[in-house]
Design an enzyme around this catalytic site. Structure first.
Site, PDB file in Angstrom:
ATOM      1  N   VAL A  66      52.857  35.342  49.161  1.00 32.83           N
ATOM      2  CA  VAL A  66      51.599  36.067  49.375  1.00 32.83           C
ATOM      3  C   VAL A  66      50.514  35.022  49.597  1.00 32.83           C
ATOM      4  O   VAL A  66      50.333  34.122  48.770  1.00 32.83           O
ATOM      5  CB  VAL A  66      51.255  36.922  48.131  1.00 32.83           C
ATOM      6  CG1 VAL A  66      49.924  37.632  48.309  1.00 32.83           C
ATOM      7  CG2 VAL A  66      52.371  37.918  47.843  1.00 32.83           C
ATOM      8  N   ASP A 128      40.953  48.595  47.543  1.00 30.50           N
ATOM      9  CA  ASP A 128      41.693  47.485  48.163  1.00 30.50           C
ATOM     10  C   ASP A 128      42.709  46.905  47.187  1.00 30.50           C
ATOM     11  O   ASP A 128      43.864  46.636  47.547  1.00 30.50           O
ATOM     12  CB  ASP A 128      40.726  46.374  48.600  1.00 30.50           C
ATOM     13  CG  ASP A 128      40.051  46.697  49.928  1.00 30.50           C
ATOM     14  OD1 ASP A 128      40.713  47.308  50.785  1.00 30.50           O
ATOM     15  OD2 ASP A 128      38.866  46.335  50.096  1.00 30.50           O
ATOM     16  N   SER A 201      39.265  22.281  44.694  1.00 29.59           N
ATOM     17  CA  SER A 201      38.381  21.413  45.477  1.00 29.59           C
ATOM     18  C   SER A 201      37.850  20.288  44.592  1.00 29.59           C
ATOM     19  O   SER A 201      37.694  20.470  43.382  1.00 29.59           O
ATOM     20  CB  SER A 201      37.204  22.242  45.994  1.00 29.59           C
ATOM     21  OG  SER A 201      36.173  21.403  46.461  1.00 29.59           O
ATOM     22  N   TYR A 214      29.463  27.429  44.344  1.00 29.22           N
ATOM     23  CA  TYR A 214      30.819  27.132  44.848  1.00 29.22           C
ATOM     24  C   TYR A 214      31.490  26.126  43.912  1.00 29.22           C
ATOM     25  O   TYR A 214      32.639  26.302  43.492  1.00 29.22           O
ATOM     26  CB  TYR A 214      30.727  26.572  46.274  1.00 29.22           C
ATOM     27  CG  TYR A 214      32.045  26.118  46.841  1.00 29.22           C
ATOM     28  CD1 TYR A 214      32.965  27.035  47.345  1.00 29.22           C
ATOM     29  CD2 TYR A 214      32.379  24.757  46.879  1.00 29.22           C
ATOM     30  CE1 TYR A 214      34.188  26.612  47.863  1.00 29.22           C
ATOM     31  CE2 TYR A 214      33.600  24.329  47.394  1.00 29.22           C
ATOM     32  CZ  TYR A 214      34.490  25.265  47.890  1.00 29.22           C
ATOM     33  OH  TYR A 214      35.698  24.844  48.399  1.00 29.22           O
ATOM     34  N   LYS A 218      34.910  26.597  41.659  1.00 23.85           N
ATOM     35  CA  LYS A 218      36.121  25.765  41.752  1.00 23.85           C
ATOM     36  C   LYS A 218      36.403  25.075  40.412  1.00 23.85           C
ATOM     37  O   LYS A 218      37.557  24.766  40.101  1.00 23.85           O
ATOM     38  CB  LYS A 218      35.974  24.738  42.880  1.00 23.85           C
ATOM     39  CG  LYS A 218      35.955  25.370  44.265  1.00 23.85           C
ATOM     40  CD  LYS A 218      37.284  26.016  44.615  1.00 23.85           C
ATOM     41  CE  LYS A 218      37.257  26.792  45.912  1.00 23.85           C
ATOM     42  NZ  LYS A 218      38.537  27.394  46.266  1.00 23.85           N
ATOM     43  N   SER A 249      38.217  22.303  59.149  1.00 25.76           N
ATOM     44  CA  SER A 249      38.268  23.784  59.138  1.00 25.76           C
ATOM     45  C   SER A 249      36.880  24.346  59.398  1.00 25.76           C
ATOM     46  O   SER A 249      35.892  23.601  59.429  1.00 25.76           O
ATOM     47  CB  SER A 249      38.756  24.313  57.782  1.00 25.76           C
ATOM     48  OG  SER A 249      37.711  24.307  56.842  1.00 25.76           O
TER      49      SER A 249
HETATM   50  N1  LIG Z   1      38.243  22.774  54.242  1.00 27.35           N
HETATM   51  C1  LIG Z   1      37.939  21.951  53.256  1.00 27.35           C
HETATM   52  O1  LIG Z   1      37.413  20.848  53.456  1.00 27.35           O
HETATM   53  C2  LIG Z   1      38.241  22.363  51.832  1.00 27.35           C
HETATM   54  C3  LIG Z   1      38.013  21.432  50.817  1.00 27.35           C
HETATM   55  C4  LIG Z   1      38.294  21.779  49.512  1.00 27.35           C
HETATM   56  C5  LIG Z   1      38.815  23.024  49.218  1.00 27.35           C
HETATM   57  N2  LIG Z   1      39.012  23.917  50.217  1.00 27.35           N
HETATM   58  C6  LIG Z   1      39.521  25.245  49.847  1.00 27.35           C
HETATM   59  O2  LIG Z   1      40.593  25.602  50.705  1.00 27.35           O
HETATM   60  C7  LIG Z   1      40.611  27.010  50.901  1.00 27.35           C
HETATM   61  C8  LIG Z   1      40.662  27.342  52.385  1.00 27.35           C
HETATM   62  O3  LIG Z   1      39.520  26.810  53.016  1.00 27.35           O
HETATM   63  P1  LIG Z   1      39.423  26.644  54.611  1.00 27.35           P
HETATM   64  O4  LIG Z   1      38.617  25.426  54.817  1.00 27.35           O
HETATM   65  O5  LIG Z   1      40.746  26.779  55.235  1.00 27.35           O
HETATM   66  O6  LIG Z   1      38.516  27.909  54.967  1.00 27.35           O
HETATM   67  P2  LIG Z   1      38.355  28.693  56.363  1.00 27.35           P
HETATM   68  O7  LIG Z   1      38.902  27.903  57.492  1.00 27.35           O
HETATM   69  O8  LIG Z   1      36.944  29.120  56.388  1.00 27.35           O
HETATM   70  O9  LIG Z   1      39.306  29.965  56.158  1.00 27.35           O
HETATM   71  C9  LIG Z   1      38.994  30.905  55.182  1.00 27.35           C
HETATM   72  C10 LIG Z   1      39.977  32.051  55.228  1.00 27.35           C
HETATM   73  O10 LIG Z   1      39.569  32.983  54.221  1.00 27.35           O
HETATM   74  C11 LIG Z   1      39.253  34.214  54.852  1.00 27.35           C
HETATM   75  N3  LIG Z   1      38.078  34.808  54.214  1.00 27.35           N
HETATM   76  C12 LIG Z   1      36.862  34.254  54.072  1.00 27.35           C
HETATM   77  N4  LIG Z   1      36.033  35.097  53.445  1.00 27.35           N
HETATM   78  C13 LIG Z   1      36.753  36.222  53.193  1.00 27.35           C
HETATM   79  C14 LIG Z   1      36.463  37.459  52.590  1.00 27.35           C
HETATM   80  N5  LIG Z   1      35.250  37.728  52.144  1.00 27.35           N
HETATM   81  N6  LIG Z   1      37.425  38.395  52.500  1.00 27.35           N
HETATM   82  C15 LIG Z   1      38.662  38.145  52.989  1.00 27.35           C
HETATM   83  N7  LIG Z   1      39.007  36.986  53.571  1.00 27.35           N
HETATM   84  C16 LIG Z   1      38.052  36.047  53.687  1.00 27.35           C
HETATM   85  C17 LIG Z   1      38.952  33.902  56.276  1.00 27.35           C
HETATM   86  O11 LIG Z   1      39.151  35.077  57.043  1.00 27.35           O
HETATM   87  P3  LIG Z   1      38.547  35.274  58.535  1.00 27.35           P
HETATM   88  O12 LIG Z   1      39.684  35.081  59.423  1.00 27.35           O
HETATM   89  O13 LIG Z   1      38.012  36.627  58.560  1.00 27.35           O
HETATM   90  O14 LIG Z   1      37.512  34.209  58.712  1.00 27.35           O
HETATM   91  C18 LIG Z   1      39.960  32.790  56.545  1.00 27.35           C
HETATM   92  O15 LIG Z   1      41.228  33.325  56.777  1.00 27.35           O
HETATM   93  C19 LIG Z   1      39.372  27.540  50.178  1.00 27.35           C
HETATM   94  O16 LIG Z   1      39.757  27.976  48.907  1.00 27.35           O
HETATM   95  C20 LIG Z   1      38.479  26.333  50.053  1.00 27.35           C
HETATM   96  O17 LIG Z   1      37.604  26.429  48.966  1.00 27.35           O
HETATM   97  C21 LIG Z   1      38.741  23.625  51.514  1.00 27.35           C
END
Ligand SMILES: NC(=O)c1ccc[n+]([C@@H]2O[C@H](COP(=O)([O-])OP(=O)(O)OC[C@H]3O[C@@H](n4cnc5c(N)ncnc54)[C@H](OP(=O)(O)O)[C@@H]3O)[C@@H](O)[C@H]2O)c1
Length: 339
Positions: A66, A128, A201, A214, A218, A249
């Site tokens: 999941v 949901d 994070s 945020y 985390k 991302s």
């Molecule tokens: N990227 C980094 O540098 C980084 C660093 C540290 C930790 N993280 C952690 O890694 C994880 C993924 O981050 P990412 O960078 O891959 O983010 P991302 O590219 O923005 O992707 C976020 C995903 O979550 C979905 N989402 C966002 N808000 C939502 C909501 N309200 N309801 C349902 N789905 C929602 C988005 O759906 P949509 O398709 O609709 O947009 C997308 O599929 C997060 O937990 C983040 O905190 C990321």
């Protein structure tokens, strides 16, 4: 010679100085030895030791993974790579059209079963979660990836932050995390088997000014992961808070990969190949830090300067990002006016 003899006094003083130097040299040598050993452990963890086999969690035998926030970025990669490892995939995310495209891609490429559910976690809608429960009830879940999260739009002082953004971060990053995990655990516990990967994070370990909500969410994830990790270990369920530095991302708003900032593909590959190995995150239990450059940064943070140094360092970093983001907003406003 008497005790007052200057020669005897000099001899005593020099013996005290020598003893002090020896004690400090031993302490210094031990300190360097411990740091060297911890660095060597990092190298062995990151480059040598294999992680647990995903088959231990049901890969290839009809089990499901999941993945929340599966339609983009890191979550999308988890969905793809877990499907490549022969898990059936249940993906949950906000945008139905993106989920459908991913579902088609996964089914065509990896010939596994898929399910999808589109929901907006910010709504906190009871229906949901009831629907999720009904779907998950039918599945043998081996892996849960708690990946969905939302962030501040730009670094913002807490007292200026929009109430809706604060609400959304709490609803998605904390309430959603807890509710989905509770549903999935009801399926993992009777089987005494499972893997829970939490998208942690660095902002959860080093408090990040201007991203305070945020960062706090985390930190919650990190502490909660350690607490439930301890509860669930004896029940055959592994919990890992994957402590992540930047990854390319939409959330990070970084488009180009570099040595420190990988694309989601190699990043997720490192996580899935190192399950159960702390990597650079040996300080906190139930944490992992598998991507080599992230592991290195984590080691440096934990082993060099004081915590206040890193809090101040992050403050400066976020102040700069905020200035650039505000200038960009101004430029966009000007451009919109002139159209
Ligand atoms: N990227 C980094 O540098 C980084 C660093 C540290 C930790 N993280 C952690 O890694 C994880 C993924 O981050 P990412 O960078 O891959 O983010 P991302 O590219 O923005 O992707 C976020 C995903 O979550 C979905 N989402 C966002 N808000 C939502 C909501 N309200 N309801 C349902 N789905 C929602 C988005 O759906 P949509 O398709 O609709 O947009 C997308 O599929 C997060 O937990 C983040 O905190 C990321």
């Amino acid at each position: 010679m008497t005790l007052n003899d200057p020669f005897l006094q000099l001899l005593q003083e020099s013996q005290i100085i020598t003893a002090t130097v020896v004690v400090f040299t031993i302490i210094g040598a031990l300190f360097i030895l411990l740091k060297t050993l911890s660095f060597l452990k990092l190298i062995v963890d990151v480059f040598v030791l294999p992680g647990k086999n995903l088959k231990d969690f049901g890969a290839g035998s009809g089990s499901w993974a999941v993945v929340t926030g599966a339609s983009d970025g890191i979550g999308r990669e988890y969905a793809m790579q877990l499907a490549a490892a022969k898990f059936n995939i249940f993906m949950i995310s906000r945008t139905a059209s993106k989920l459908k495209a991913l579902r088609d891609e996964i089914e065509n490429k990896y010939k596994v079963d898929t399910k999808m559910y589109a929901m907006d976690f910010t709504k906190g809608d009871k229906r949901d979660y009831e629907n999720l429960k009904d779907i998950i009830e039918e599945l043998d879940v081996g892996v849960l990836v708690n990946n969905v999260a939302t962030n501040h739009e730009i670094p913002t002082p807490f007292y200026l932050e929009d109430d809706e953004i604060i609400h959304n971060i709490v609803e998605v990053n904390i309430a959603g995390l807890l509710k989905v995990t509770k549903i999935v655990l009801s399926k993992m516990l009777p089987k005494n088997r499972g893997l829970i990967i939490n998208g942690g994070s660095f902002a959860g370990t080093v408090p990040s000014a201007y991203l305070s909500v945020y960062s706090g969410s985390k930190a919650f994830m990190n502490t909660w992961s350690q607490a439930i990790g301890a509860e669930l270990k004896s029940k055959g369920i592994i919990v890992e808070n994957v402590n992540t530095y930047f990854v390319v991302s939409s959330m990070s708003k970084i488009r180009k990969p570099s040595f420190l900032i990988p694309l989601p593909g190699p990043y997720v590959k490192s996580v899935l190949s190192k399950i159960g190995i702390p990597g650079g995150a040996s300080f906190y239990p139930f944490n992992s830090n598998p991507y080599p450059s992230h592991a290195l940064i984590n080691w440096i943070i934990s082993n060099t300067f004081s915590w206040s140094f890193w809090v101040n360092y992050t403050l400066g970093q976020q102040e700069n990002i905020r200035k650039r983001a505000l200038r960009k907003r101004e430029r966009e406003k000007e451009a919109a006016k002139s159209q």
